[in-house]
Design an enzyme around this catalytic site. Structure first.
Site, short mmCIF file in Angstrom:
data_model
loop_
_atom_site.label_atom_id
_atom_site.label_comp_id
_atom_site.label_asym_id
_atom_site.label_seq_id
_atom_site.Cartn_x
_atom_site.Cartn_y
_atom_site.Cartn_z
CB SER A 129 5.36 2.06 0.59
OG SER A 129 6.38 1.23 1.11
CE LYS A 169 2.48 1.31 -2.78
NZ LYS A 169 1.01 1.50 -2.66
CE1 TYR A 228 4.52 -1.70 -3.20
CE2 TYR A 228 6.41 -0.98 -1.92
CZ TYR A 228 5.07 -1.26 -2.01
OH TYR A 228 4.26 -1.11 -0.91
CB THR A 241 0.19 -8.56 4.76
OG1 THR A 241 1.27 -8.52 3.81
CG2 THR A 241 0.10 -7.22 5.48
#
Length: 305
Positions: free
Chosen positions: A197, A216, A212, A247
């Site tokens: 990411s 990543k 997160y 998404t």
């Protein structure tokens, strides 16, 4: 090299030998065979079609988290290039089976679904063994399974933080290791594509997502580490690092964050899942045969400002 064509032309007015001079011909009647040499250009060699390098005919791909979203979009891209078979590994059985049916219907590829929690080491090894048993081999592994939390750091429970690390980072390693063992044993090499990411390189704003981001960053450096270790086996490891993508998982934040995400992105919009498919295909194919250890950021320019 030019080809040379040689043609013998008939002699002109050659007399038979005289009975009185059996070994000589009158000099005025001696005419040698004429040799005509014609230079003919050899057919030009057929130029290699660069698009052939992107073909995946005869190869088998495994995609974790491929039941929907980014994983499914990249699965479609690989299938369109001629995969012989694809395995979708995901926790969501209904979505996974539906995805396989759709891929088979649209691309004629053999598609199998395997229910899997990427954190379960034994289950992962069993799934990779099953893929090799059912589909013959593993040529491509695309690691798309992942989760994200938006939690203030001071409020993050250690258990919830560990869950993100366990799925995104540890799960990527467990799956890469299991598939890598098969690739090494087969001796044919392979391509492992991690999904990182832009959050592995920068800190996103305005939301708080420390787990997160950390996961990543770890995925990207894990990829680089494995690329160095496994190059000797012909296994290439690279990563794709998306920016903000449109998404289903992100639509929950449409009202709260989309306007600012778009404003911070030079291209002024979110990416579409299919916009990652071309990069995934390049990394999976021989078109990227000298590329390993690279993290490719696809973020509409977010990280350049």
């Amino acid at each position: 090299m030019a080809a040379v064509s040689v043609q013998l032309l008939p002699a002109d007015d050659v007399m038979a030998p005289s009975t009185t001079t059996p070994f000589a011909l009158p000099s005025q009647h001696i005419v040698d065979h004429v040799v005509a040499v014609e230079t003919v250009a050899a057919p030009a060699p057929r130029k290699r079609n660069v698009f052939d390098m992107f073909r995946l005919d005869g190869r088998v791909a495994v995609i974790t988290g491929g039941a929907r979203g980014l994983g499914y979009a990249m699965a479609e891209g690989l299938c369109a290039a001629g995969l012989s078979a694809i395995a979708i590994l995901d926790l969501q059985t209904d979505l996974g089976e539906s995805a396989c049916e759709q891929l088979h219907s649209e691309y004629g590829v053999t598609a199998r679904f395997y229910r899997l929690d990427v954190r379960d080491e034994e289950a992962v090894q069993d799934a990779m063994d099953a893929v090799v048993r059912d589909l013959g081999k593993i040529d491509i592994l695309l690691l798309s399974a992942g989760v994200a939390d938006l939690v203030l750091a001071e409020e993050y429970s250690p258990a919830k933080f560990r869950r993100v690390i366990d799925i995104n980072l540890n799960g990527s390693f467990i799956c890469a290791q299991a598939a890598g063992k098969h690739m090494i044993a087969a001796g044919r090499g392979g391509s492992i594509i991690f999904i990182g990411s832009m959050s592995g390189s920068i800190v996103n704003r305005p939301q708080s997502q420390s787990a997160y981001n950390a996961s990543k960053a770890g995925v990207i450096h894990l990829m680089k580490s494995l690329s160095a270790e496994w190059a000797q086996y012909g296994i290439r490891c690279n990563s794709i690092s998306p920016g903000y993508m449109d998404t289903p998982l992100n639509t929950a934040f449409e009202q709260e964050y989309f306007p600012e995400w778009k404003a911070r992105t030079p291209m002024g919009r979110l990416g579409q899942p299919e916009e990652l498919a071309g990069c995934a295909l390049w990394l999976a194919s021989n078109a990227s045969s000298f590329c390993t250890g690279s993290d490719i950021i696809i973020d509409g320019g977010y990280t350049v400002i």
